[in-house]
Enzyme design. Structure first.
Site, PDB file in Angstrom:
ATOM      1  N   CYS A 129       0.796  -1.229   0.000  1.00 52.97           N
ATOM      2  CA  CYS A 129       0.000   0.000   0.000  1.00 52.97           C
ATOM      3  C   CYS A 129       0.829   1.279   0.000  1.00 52.97           C
ATOM      4  O   CYS A 129       0.271   2.377  -0.084  1.00 52.97           O
ATOM      5  CB  CYS A 129      -0.945   0.005   1.197  1.00 52.97           C
ATOM      6  N   CYS A 462       0.367   2.514   6.607  1.00 50.55           N
ATOM      7  CA  CYS A 462       0.756   1.131   6.869  1.00 50.55           C
ATOM      8  C   CYS A 462       0.767   0.384   5.543  1.00 50.55           C
ATOM      9  O   CYS A 462       0.273   0.877   4.530  1.00 50.55           O
ATOM     10  CB  CYS A 462      -0.215   0.474   7.843  1.00 50.55           C
TER      11      CYS A 462
END
Length: 478
Positions: A129, A462
């Site tokens: 991500c 994250c």
């Protein structure tokens, strides 16, 4: 670790329900006179501008396209927005997560499709991500002689380039679905067979289970656990209720709708989808009600989990791009940059029990690197994978116990105040194309700093694998 975290909850500040109510009041920040983060002997690196095509729920208007189509549209939109001549772009870096095998180096294919010279190098990076975060910081390394990642500068930092385009793309509407391994081995053997008899013998070995496809899963390879399941366990460990998660998700959607209505999301560019209408805005922004959200069942830990479709980010198609330059080059070309890209860090931790705590680990490190404190930051833009993940990070950041027992720090960094936090919505509402979110975070931080009169922003996220990223964005002097 989950039980240990659960014990830690006693020392963590409670997440007050009213604090995360979807506050739409505008905070008026007064311009502050602070030191600049310029460093002697280090080139200032600036983001001149950035764009993204609308982020759409997978299976909607982009469903018939390929990933490089979306990336190409973001590149063309960036050129149209900035009027940067293609020939001055020294390098192109894109991030993506689930790669289309036909265009494995999607940066190169998108660049050629957008009309860039075949002499312009391009490569693709992947870091879950935070892939477009990695694309941006890789691009930064080209600007400074002797630049290293640990210096917080990159491709611009090595002195090789003056102008780099970085971006990211993801198309969840069409992901690679493979034959089973047994079938793949058989097909490869058939390709090598030299006689009809050999081919028939191989075909005779095929059994019904050979035809079962292998579907890609949003799960950790090292733990075989889906990210949603991990988010549910994390929320439980930090004693975050279903109501608190739903309220935070509602806040995200409400603020995103407000930002859309007020025309604040200026990085979004219209995209004429071939054979369809022009798409002009993100289509996942859907403020609901606590009553409606409360009717949804647990999505991962069934039947008693607290993570649902309503308080999770959704599968998203989209692409983004930014152009970064050395400040000297930008000014020589007559551009007024949006922001400086300053210090950044990458972090990693246990992918089983701390999968989604990247912002907790990254934020204090990047603040220390920059010589700042939490109080110096005017704008926070954190990636919202799940509402529970955001609230768990806020609790962890505000816990001396967690800092001392898990991070090896003497004291907590503190939780970002919500009046400075994701004020224009986030991934829960705007969407999260895995490879493209990082550029959105940076551009939103830059635009919010200008709108709200701030100087410093922190972007944090994250990522799968228990990794994370944090960066300081400094408003360019107005």
């Amino acid at each position: 670790m989950t039980s240990m975290l659960s014990r830690a909850v006693r020392s963590l500040p409670a997440t007050s329900t009213w604090a995360v109510r979807f506050c739409t009041c505008s905070s008026h920040f007064q311009p502050k006179s602070k030191k600049t983060l310029a460093k002697n002997g280090v080139k200032n690196i600036v983001v001149v501008d950035g764009v993204r095509i609308p982020f759409l729920q997978s299976g909607t208007s982009y469903a018939d396209l390929m990933p490089h189509d979306l990336a190409r549209a973001s590149l063309q939109g960036l050129l149209n927005r900035t009027s940067v001549p293609k020939e001055v772009v020294d390098y192109i870096v894109y991030g993506t997560v689930i790669q289309e095998v036909k265009t494995s180096n999607i940066a190169r294919e998108a660049a050629l499709g957008a009309g860039f010279s075949d002499k312009t190098p391009a490569h693709t990076v992947t870091m879950a991500c935070i892939s477009s975060n990695q694309a941006m910081t890789t691009g930064m390394l080209f600007f400074q002689p002797g630049g290293r990642l640990e210096d917080g500068v990159g491709l611009i930092a090595s002195g090789q380039c003056d102008v780099v385009v970085a971006g990211g793309v993801e198309l969840m509407s069409d992901v690679p679905i493979r034959h089973s391994r047994k079938m793949r081995k058989t097909l490869l053997s058939l390709n090598r067979a030299k006689s009809l008899g050999q081919r028939l013998a191989l075909v005779a070995k095929i059994r019904p289970d050979y035809f079962a496809p292998e579907l890609p899963a949003v799960a950790e390879f090292s733990t075989s656990e889906t990210m949603g399941h991990s988010a549910d366990r994390l929320a439980a460990a930090f004693a975050i209720s279903r109501v608190e998660q739903d309220e935070y998700a509602l806040r995200s959607h409400t603020l995103a709708r407000k930002a859309q209505d007020e025309g604040l999301l200026t990085d979004v560019i219209p995209f004429k989808v071939p054979g369809k209408d022009t798409v002009t805005k993100d289509n996942g922004v859907r403020p609901s009600s606590m009553e409606q959200m409360g009717k949804l069942k647990a999505a991962f830990v069934k039947p008693y989990g607290t993570v649902t479709a309503a308080n999770s980010s959704f599968l998203t198609d989209g692409a983004s791009a930014v152009v970064i330059m050395s400040e000297e080059k930008a000014l020589a070309m007559g551009y007024k940059p949006k922001a400086y890209l300053r210090d950044f860090v990458y972090v990693s931790q246990d992918p089983k029990d701390q999968l989604l705590l990247g912002p907790t680990y990254g934020t204090p490190k990047v603040l220390e690197r920059a010589g700042l404190t939490l109080a110096d930051i005017d704008v926070f833009e954190f990636h919202e994978a799940f509402a529970g993940q955001i609230l768990a990070n806020l609790k962890a950041m505000d816990s001396d116990w967690f800092a001392q027992n898990y991070m090896g720090r003497k004291s907590k960094v503190g939780a970002p105040p919500l009046e400075k936090f994701n004020k224009w919505g986030g991934s829960l509402s705007l969407g999260h194309p895995f490879g493209a979110t990082g550029c959105r975070l940076v551009m939103t931080a830059a635009h919010r700093l200008k709108k709200e009169g701030g100087q410093y922003g922190v972007v944090a996220a994250c990522a799968a694998g228990g990794q994370g990223h944090a960066m300081i964005v400094e408003l360019y002097p107005q």
